[in-house]
Design an enzyme around this catalytic site. Structure first.
Site, PDB file in Angstrom:
ATOM      1  N   HIS A 157       0.653  -1.289   0.043  1.00 37.43           N
ATOM      2  CA  HIS A 157       0.038  -0.096  -0.209  1.00 37.43           C
ATOM      3  C   HIS A 157       0.810   1.209   0.075  1.00 37.43           C
ATOM      4  O   HIS A 157       1.994   1.345   0.697  1.00 37.43           O
ATOM      5  CB  HIS A 157      -0.769   0.039   1.179  1.00 37.43           C
ATOM      6  CG  HIS A 157      -2.252  -0.985   1.077  1.00 37.43           C
ATOM      7  ND1 HIS A 157      -3.046  -0.626   0.282  1.00 37.43           N
ATOM      8  CD2 HIS A 157      -2.335  -2.102   1.583  1.00 37.43           C
ATOM      9  CE1 HIS A 157      -4.006  -1.703   0.368  1.00 37.43           C
ATOM     10  NE2 HIS A 157      -3.448  -2.588   1.103  1.00 37.43           N
ATOM     11  N   LYS A 596     -13.494   4.517   6.925  1.00 35.77           N
ATOM     12  CA  LYS A 596     -13.627   5.706   6.318  1.00 35.77           C
ATOM     13  C   LYS A 596     -15.163   5.877   5.976  1.00 35.77           C
ATOM     14  O   LYS A 596     -15.653   7.225   5.895  1.00 35.77           O
ATOM     15  CB  LYS A 596     -13.111   5.621   4.828  1.00 35.77           C
ATOM     16  CG  LYS A 596     -13.500   6.484   3.885  1.00 35.77           C
ATOM     17  CD  LYS A 596     -12.518   6.422   2.576  1.00 35.77           C
ATOM     18  CE  LYS A 596     -13.008   7.531   1.366  1.00 35.77           C
ATOM     19  NZ  LYS A 596     -14.245   6.912   0.570  1.00 35.77           N
TER      20      LYS A 596
END
Length: 935
Positions: A157, A596
């Site tokens: 990532h 999120k």
């Protein structure tokens, strides 16, 4: 320490973890001395290469930061506003490089401190062994040790902002500091490395490819395979032996995993061909580790048959080797005729070299001449081990041979086990093309609902026909169809080349229904990875070389996770596949997207509840659960101290095995130095064993746990409501893109994976944005919204609902304590004064309302958290960490002002100056280093 529902020994919410910093005054003083030493050398480098005027500018900015905010802020902004882009870039580099050097020194002193802890007999495994021998059930202990498997999974990532070129120089500095050299000699060597770092461009010239990422992560994996993993396994063996315990033969307590080269979800650069390329990279390094170990073993095992006998199994093994590898016999028999272990090692080494050649050339496996996977290799090592132990060679077997066997068990000949991940939609699209070709469904597959698909797929999986034609299947469907089928063929190729352990996990993104799971099972059958067979008395049996793993990424998916698992295991054919995989079902929990979408508090609570559901459903079906925690580096993506996170799991969830991702800058922070790598792995390994053996039942009464659950429901609901109001505010998308450098992240070239999802619109939209840049942007501006927003409203609502006394009780609950501790750390790094500069300089006035919402929630959250923690300020229970953050602040603030100025200038012109671009990216790099987080 106190007992709770989530661990026998858990930290209260008023205790702060010292993970990530030194814990003693003496080590803190030594750390500060090394930082001063390195920063002095950096100052000399800056002065020598850019003049005393630039160094004077650096010192002037530092002086202004130390003044009162009212005066210093204005003067700094005026001063920086007058700088040309080139000078601004040099200034930004100076402060960014300081943080790289300071972080390196911090890692080194943490490493020294942890080494002292181990030397004093206070290491994690030492303490665990003492607890197990007194508190654990002996029968359960043996079973747990045989099942024990911790797998850290390394991902690519895009959160590691430092280049490997810089990291290599920093490791060189660590080596110098670790030596006891005369000051003059040490300073000369250190200064050379500082000059090298200053003349190395920390901004990547171009975006790395997936193969670049594979080589980068392979460096860490190889270092772990050579050093940390064998050391940790040796420590585990020794500590268990100290209390009269031992690891069962064949156990694999620690193995390595990787996503680089297999994670297809959202990354169009990961193709089946590229997966094969990355497997070659890992495989070559895996064999190299074992070859190097064998060379040492040849020197060690000089045992002679003139003095001691050997087993018949070893003699037969040598005879088979002679037939398969006559050239090795001819070369070494004269030297080793009466040294059978050396001769055997020579045969094994030759087979390893042939295996490496096969990997490179892509040729088929030749039985007896090379190895297909680690099992054959281990059998050769085991025959030597057994022979030594049966001929007065126990202590010899416990030497180098035991180390080689530990390494072979952990990293095999493939280095790390790669997982494939893909979005569920691709599987259904491919199956639609296959079923359309057959033409037997009354309703086209693509038009079926989830239940209809599940019925079709269940019937198909139970049957024995092939949906895919043996020839010319490439002409069916579109490119997406062909790519999907190629991935499953690729998995089979990998298993036939490197062995099953090299790739045996398929993770399904956005898995929400049983048909999503069965779709992968059917496609796997088409590639020969699974097969349903008829058993005795009509029972359904299966063979399988693939684990199918649903990933729950959102709060909604987490809530239905138990129902999905129940549906999966209720299908007879799928249940047979799980039985074929040892009655173990792996489930992955995603922290980033649930955070999120629903906010930190609701994300953490939903994951906790999901684990309880999965635990109970697995027990109902007689299946063992292996949880895969997809945690990021920052608190906003599930990060935080790993040992405390494992202790915070619900009782009965951890069953001797666990997978957890290691991402971004966390990898270099935890694994750059061998002692830190070993300590981190020990912490996780001991926490897994502790949870398995000492936390299978709740340690509080049901009524108490019910009260805590009710309070958490209130907290979570109110926190999610507050968070939802923020993220659904019509001005938030524009506020976020204006206030943060999120759009500039792509210029940093930190990863091969796009920052936005496929098909993302050009308009500002939070739905299109991935969780990583979402956290990244907030972190750069010091608002760090994903790491705390909503918890204050949740805690306040709990007080209003009459749960004040319950909240005080909950400080003894490991889950709650971990949540509060992580948020406290994040709040300590949050700075609304700095954030205000971003907003006032970069954000349209009509969007200021969004910032007021953030500030209001921040005030509430800090107030509520301080009620549950010691002292009158954040991190009051950890003054050393508080002092460290305060010192860092003096170097961070100039970078923030430089970044704000650079963002304003860049956005004011269509074609910004290259030096301005560079200055901006250097501030991003420096703030990431100073915060020790990107995303």
């Amino acid at each position: 320490m106190s007992e709770s529902e989530n661990g026998q020994r858990t930290a209260r919410a008023d205790r702060v973890s010292t993970e990530g910093t030194v814990a003693s005054e003496s080590e803190h003083s030594a750390l500060r001395a090394d930082i001063r030493r390195l920063s002095t050398l950096l100052g000399r480098t800056v002065a020598a290469q850019h003049g005393d005027d630039v160094l004077d500018l650096v010192e002037k900015v530092r002086h202004l930061v130390r003044q009162t905010p009212e005066r210093g802020d204005t003067e700094i902004r005026d001063l920086l506003g007058e700088l040309d882009p080139g000078t601004a870039a040099v200034l930004g580099r100076a402060f960014a490089t300081y943080f790289h050097l300071a972080n390196l020194a911090d890692q080194l002193h943490r490493s020294r401190e942890r080494a002292t802890v181990h030397d004093e007999g206070r290491g994690p495994l030492h303490e665990l062994a003492d607890r197990l021998v007194t508190d654990a059930d002996p029968d359960e202990l043996s079973t747990a040790l045989s099942r024990l498997e911790l797998k850290p999974v390394f991902t690519a990532h895009p959160t590691e902002a430092q280049r490997q070129s810089v990291l290599g120089k920093l490791r060189g500095i660590a080596d110098v500091l670790a030596q006891d050299l005369p000051d003059e000699l040490a300073d000369a060597r250190l200064h050379r490395f500082v000059d090298l770092i200053w003349q190395t461009d920390e901004i990547r010239p171009e975006r790395p490819t997936v193969l670049d990422e594979a080589r980068s992560v392979a460096y860490y994996l190889e270092q772990l395979g050579r050093h940390a993993v064998p050391e940790v396994l040796t420590e585990l063996d020794e500590q268990l032996g100290r209390v009269g315990l031992s690891l069962p033969e064949g156990s694999r307590p620690l193995v390595l995993g990787c996503w680089v080269g297999g994670d297809r979800d959202g990354n169009p650069n990961v193709t089946a061909e590229l997966t094969l390329e990355t497997m070659r990279i890992y495989g070559e390094r895996g064999v190299r580790i074992q070859s190097d170990l064998l060379e040492g073993l040849v020197q060690e095992l000089s045992v002679s048959t003139r003095l001691v006998g050997v087993s018949e199994d070893l003699r037969r093994s040598l005879a088979r080797d002679r037939r398969a590898l006559p050239e090795v016999y001819d070369r070494f028999v004269r030297l080793n005729a009466e040294e059978p272990y050396r001769l055997k090692c020579s045969y094994v080494h030759a087979r390893l070299q042939n295996t490496a050649r096969r990997y490179a050339e892509g040729t088929p496996h030749r039985p007896g001449r090379d190895y297909l996977g680690a099992d054959e290799y281990l059998r050769d090592l085991e025959v030597m081990d057994a022979s030594l132990r049966s001929h007065q060679g126990e202590r010899i077997a416990d030497g180098g041979l035991r180390d080689v066997m530990r390494s072979a068990n952990a990293v095999g000949l493939h280095l790390a086990s790669v997982d494939v991940r893909e979005h569920t939609n691709f599987h259904h699209t491919a199956l639609a093309s296959l079923f359309d070709r057959v033409g037997e469904l009354d309703t086209p597959y693509a038009d079926l609902d989830n239940a209809g698909r599940a019925e079709v797929l269940s019937k198909e999986l139970a049957g024995r026909r092939a949906l895919t034609p043996r020839r010319n299947w490439e002409h069916i469907g579109d490119d997406s169809f062909r790519e999907t089928l190629e991935v499953f063929d690729c998995i089979r190729t990998v298993q036939e080349t490197y062995g099953e352990d090299a790739l045996h996990t398929y993770v399904i993104s956005m898995a929400q229904n049983v048909d999503d799971i069965l779709a992968v099972a059917v496609l796997a059958r088409e590639a020969g990875l699974v097969e349903i067979t008829g058993g005795r008395d009509g029972a359904v049996e299966a063979v399988a070389s693939l684990d199918i793993v649903p990933l729950f990424e959102t709060a909604t998916e987490l809530k239905i996770s138990g129902d999905l698992l129940d549906g999966m295991l209720s299908d007879p054919s799928y249940r047979a596949l799980v039985a074929a995989r040892g009655d173990v079902q792996e489930m992955m929990l995603g922290y980033s997207d649930s955070n999120k979408g629903a906010g930190l508090t609701t994300s953490q609570w939903s994951i906790h509840q999901a684990q309880r559901q999965l635990r109970d459903v697995a027990a109902k079906h007689g299946v063992r659960l292996r949880l895969f925690h997809g945690r990021g580096g920052s608190v906003g993506r599930g990060g935080g101290p790993a040992g405390e996170a494992i202790a915070a799991q619900p009782h009965g969830v951890v069953d001797a095995c666990m997978k957890v991702t290691e991402q971004g800058e966390v990898i270099s922070d935890k694994y750059s130095l061998p002692t830190l790598a070993e300590d981190n792995l020990e912490i996780m390994l001991s926490a897994v064993l502790d949870a398995t053996l000492l936390h299978q039942t709740s340690r509080v009464e049901a009524a108490t746990l019910k009260r805590w659950d009710e309070a958490m429901d209130v907290i979570s609901d109110a926190a999610q409501e507050a968070y939802t109001k923020l993220v659904e505010h019509e001005g938030l998308p524009n506020f976020f893109t204006q206030a943060t450098p999120v759009d500039e992240l792509s210029m940093l070239n930190v990863g091969s994976r796009p920052g936005k999802r496929p098909g993302a619109s050009g308009q500002a939209s939070l739905d299109d944005l991935r969780a990583i840049p979402w956290v990244f942007g907030w972190t750069q501006t010091r608002m760090i919204v994903p790491g705390w927003f909503g918890l204050g409203s949740g805690l306040a609502a709990a007080h209003e609902a009459g749960y004040s006394e319950v909240l005080d009780e909950m400080r003894d609950w490991a889950f709650f304590a971990n949540l509060i501790s992580n948020v406290e750390m994040t709040l300590a790094k949050t700075d609304m004064r700095i954030a205000g500069f971003y907003v006032s300089e970069l954000v349209d006035p009509e969007l200021q309302e969004v910032f007021e919402i953030i500030k209001d929630e921040h005030r509430v959250t800090e107030h509520e958290v301080l009620k549950l923690t010691p002292g009158q300020e954040l991190l009051g229970g950890n003054p050393l960490l508080r002092r460290t953050l305060d010192i860092r602040e003096g170097y961070l603030e100039p970078l923030h002002h430089l970044q704000i100025h650079a963002l304003a200038q860049r956005r004011a012109v269509e074609d910004p100056d290259p030096d301005l671009q560079r200055a901006l990216l250097l501030t991003v790099n420096g703030i990431s280093a100073g915060m020790r987080n990107t995303g």
